[in-house]
Enzyme design. Sequence first.
Site, short mmCIF file in Angstrom:
data_model
loop_
_atom_site.label_atom_id
_atom_site.label_comp_id
_atom_site.label_asym_id
_atom_site.label_seq_id
_atom_site.Cartn_x
_atom_site.Cartn_y
_atom_site.Cartn_z
N GLN A 1 0.86 -1.21 -0.09
CA GLN A 1 -0.05 -0.18 0.05
C GLN A 1 0.72 1.28 0.08
OE1 GLN A 1 -3.57 -0.35 0.19
NE2 GLN A 1 -3.47 1.90 -0.28
N PHE A 2 1.30 1.85 -1.04
CA PHE A 2 2.21 2.91 -1.20
C PHE A 2 1.49 4.06 -0.73
CE2 PHE A 2 0.41 3.11 -5.20
CZ PHE A 2 0.11 4.44 -5.47
N THR A 3 0.24 4.22 -0.84
CA THR A 3 -0.45 5.36 -0.51
C THR A 3 -0.32 5.77 1.10
OG1 THR A 3 -2.73 4.24 -0.39
CG2 THR A 3 -1.96 5.23 -2.37
#
Length: 150
Positions: free
Chosen positions: A78-80
């Site tokens: 989950q890069f966000t």
Amino acid sequence: MKALIQRVSEGQVSIHHQIRSSIGKGLVILLGITQDDGMEDIQWLSRKIVNLRIFNDDAGLMNRSLLEIGGDILLISQFTLYASVKKGNRPSFIRAARPEIAIPLYEQAIAQLEADLGKKIGVGEFGADMQVSLTNDGPVTIMIDTKEKE
């Protein structure tokens, strides 16, 4: 490294309308990786996750760990989690690790969690458009940042 941990009664991840992984009672973990993360972050975070006492004991108190209840893990990249919204309304993801750094760390995190938990975990697919569904139990949701060990 940041982990958004959710205690669940069930969870699953689908890619292109096909279920990739599903779990029963356990943890759905959204994992964000930044460019300065390493194996030390993975090891510390994995030990913290499997030993985190957030499951109810017989008295209804959060006093049991994932290891103690034999629970499952569903790990989703989950890069966000590294989004910055300080300027304007469009998030910046400059602090998120590029794939060439993040993918090997994500794979090492999977291996470390499996070793510490003593069984296979469910995973998504790095960089894929995924649909994650879960039933948050409690709800219990905890954020852990390996750069803020207290």
